[in-house]
Design an enzyme around this catalytic site. Structure first.
Site, short mmCIF file in Angstrom:
data_model
loop_
_atom_site.label_atom_id
_atom_site.label_comp_id
_atom_site.label_asym_id
_atom_site.label_seq_id
_atom_site.Cartn_x
_atom_site.Cartn_y
_atom_site.Cartn_z
N ASP A 102 6.42 0.79 6.61
CA ASP A 102 4.97 0.63 6.47
C ASP A 102 4.40 1.73 5.58
OD1 ASP A 102 2.39 -0.28 6.83
OD2 ASP A 102 2.12 0.71 8.75
N HIS A 133 4.09 3.09 12.69
CA HIS A 133 3.19 4.24 12.86
C HIS A 133 3.78 5.34 13.74
CE1 HIS A 133 -0.68 1.68 11.88
NE2 HIS A 133 0.24 1.64 10.92
N GLU A 158 -4.94 2.02 2.60
CA GLU A 158 -4.98 0.85 3.47
C GLU A 158 -5.07 1.26 4.94
OE1 GLU A 158 -3.38 -2.32 6.09
OE2 GLU A 158 -2.58 -0.30 5.76
N GLU A 159 -4.35 2.30 5.32
CA GLU A 159 -4.30 2.69 6.71
C GLU A 159 -5.61 3.29 7.21
OE1 GLU A 159 -2.07 1.79 8.56
OE2 GLU A 159 -0.14 1.73 7.54
N HIS A 217 0.84 -1.21 0.00
CA HIS A 217 0.00 0.00 0.00
C HIS A 217 0.87 1.25 0.00
CE1 HIS A 217 0.34 0.99 4.38
NE2 HIS A 217 0.34 -0.31 4.57
N ASP A 266 3.41 -6.29 3.39
CA ASP A 266 3.03 -5.21 4.30
C ASP A 266 3.49 -5.52 5.72
OD1 ASP A 266 1.95 -2.90 5.36
OD2 ASP A 266 -0.10 -3.68 5.43
#
Length: 467
Positions: free
Chosen positions: A295, A430, A329-330, A283, A355
């Site tokens: 990520d 994140h 995606e997130e 993604h 991912d």
């Protein structure tokens, strides 16, 4: 190849039938091409170069942002330069959430600024912020036992610890992420003014971890933010000593509606069965902190470079190999939903999603809608794995695939996730620290090679996997 196996393959080719247990099932005839791909990818691999361009030149890429739009254009330009076919973007409408200014300050029993990150999709506090006492709970069971009167008008801190990484149990992420996802909803149902969550990580250097929350059916939506392990534990210690902490939370977060984004696609068109497709990808979006390197910039560039390795070797398999870089995606999965809906009439033989970061590849995790087909596919994958031995020991097992490629499972697709040595993944997941320097060039390059070999074999084998 022995005489029987040779005759079996010859008969199956002539009559168009599958002969299980043949030399094809052992992938003997692919040893040379797999070796060729691995050697070429080890000598020349631009995955890390691509990651630097994506992350240093563009940066983080939250859904609906201008930086994500720039990443879409960068991906198209880059894959066109690599000589890929049918490079294009497909417009997807995504929700746009803007963080704004935010802060969290401890007021009692002492003054202290606390590192925090608002959770994606959170509502804002009032302009003056929310000042309230904090009630700390260690888990959902403890929270459920609390009388609503003890929660109403306060801020709930879910101090749910994430277990350390285990070779047998994995990361423990699923244990911790429930509080990030649902904590605000639970707290609001008992009258809380806001929710704080301990960051979903087992290791912290005063680093808050953001991520999406889900309000679901909550009648009242309250602000929610992640704080560090260090501060969560401090607040818990205060409460254990009979001291009620008080904090002031300020957040300007807001949703601004839907805006256009896009998935990015590119292909090597199959030489015999171009209508049958093997998808590889990751993604393209990320959170609005750090650079989105592990990520999921790593997954995107690994897939892009896998196609590039095959292109340079002039390897064109029976079926089409398609790179898909999904958007959103997130924040909600709009890219995956759009792709599955608009391409549902195509034959997706297999899909591999990357991912989990650009770490040392360890194998493939498989899931299919049909359990019997899944069992057959798993046996085929296990026989593929020895061809990847130069990259290390590889395993094939059933399990999850990925949030994006998993949307193809109802189409009968063999959906897979690229498994990696993810011991360090959630240390920076994140956070502001998800940057290029956390990615090892060799490990990332091996991910690209793994995807190149695996996608080529899946796209070239005479039979569709699982059939």
């Amino acid at each position: 190849m022995n005489r029987f196996a040779f005759l079996a393959v010859l008969v199956s080719s002539f009559f168009g039938i599958a002969v299980h247990g043949s030399a094809q099932d052992s992938f003997d005839e692919y040893q040379d091409v797999a070796k060729k791909i691995i050697e070429a990818g080890s000598k020349q691999n631009d995955a890390y170069k691509k990651l630097i361009e994506l992350c240093d030149d563009i940066g983080h890429r939250i859904s609906g942002s201008e930086s994500l739009n720039q990443a879409v254009e960068w991906a198209k330009v880059t894959m066109k330069k690599d000589g890929q076919e049918n490079v294009r973007s497909e417009t997807v409408m995504v929700g746009k959430w803007v963080r704004g200014n935010e802060s969290c300050k401890l007021l009692h029993p002492k003054a202290k600024s606390m590192a925090m990150l608002g959770l994606g999709g959170s509502v804002a506090t009032p302009p003056e912020g929310i000042t309230a006492e904090v009630v700390v709970v260690s888990n959902k069971e403890e929270f459920d036992k609390l009388d609503a009167a003890k929660v109403k008008g306060k801020i709930v801190l879910f101090n749910g610890a994430m277990p350390p990484y285990s070779e047998t149990e994995g990361s423990g992420y699923g244990t911790a992420v429930q509080y990030r996802a649902s904590g605000a909803k639970w707290a609001s149902e008992k009258g809380a003014l806001a929710a704080l969550v301990r960051s979903a990580t087992a290791y912290s250097l005063n680093s808050p971890h953001t991520g999406a929350l889900r309000y679901g059916t909550a009648e009242v939506r309250i602000p929610a933010a992640a704080i560090t392990i260090e501060d969560a534990e401090m607040l818990a210690r205060f409460q254990a000593r009979g001291i009620t902490p008080k904090v002031k939370l300020m957040m300007e977060a807001k949703d601004v509606g839907e805006v256009p984004s896009a998935n990015v696609l590119a292909e090597i068109v199959g030489r015999e069965k171009p209508e049958e497709i093997v998808v590889i990808g990751g993604h393209l979006d990320s959170w609005d902190v750090g650079q989105g390197a592990q990520d999921d910039g790593a997954g995107c560039v690994a897939a892009m470079e896998a196609l590039n390795i095959l292109r340079k070797l002039n390897l064109r398999p029976r079926r089409t190999i398609r790179v898909v870089l999904w958007t959103d995606e997130e924040r909600g999965g709009a890219g995956a939903n759009h792709y599955a809906a608009t391409h549902q009439n195509e034959i997706h033989v297999a899909g591999i999603e990357s991912d989990s970061g650009g770490f040392t590849p360890k194998g493939l995790s498989l899931e299919m809608q049909d359990r019997e087909a899944e069992s057959r596919a798993l046996e085929r994958l296990k026989k593929m794995m020895p061809l990847l031995a130069p990259l290390g020991r590889m395993n094939a097992e059933t399990g999850g695939s990925g949030a994006d490629v998993g949307k193809l499972k109802p189409l009968g697709t063999a959906c897979m996730g690229l498994e990696v040595d993810g011991r360090l993944y959630f240390n920076t997941h994140h956070t502001h620290a998800d940057t290029v320097d956390k990615v090892d060039p060799k490990q990332l390059g091996d991910c690209a090679i793994m995807l190149a070999v695996s996608s080529y074999l899946l796209a070239d084998m005479p039979e569709k996997i699982g059939k």
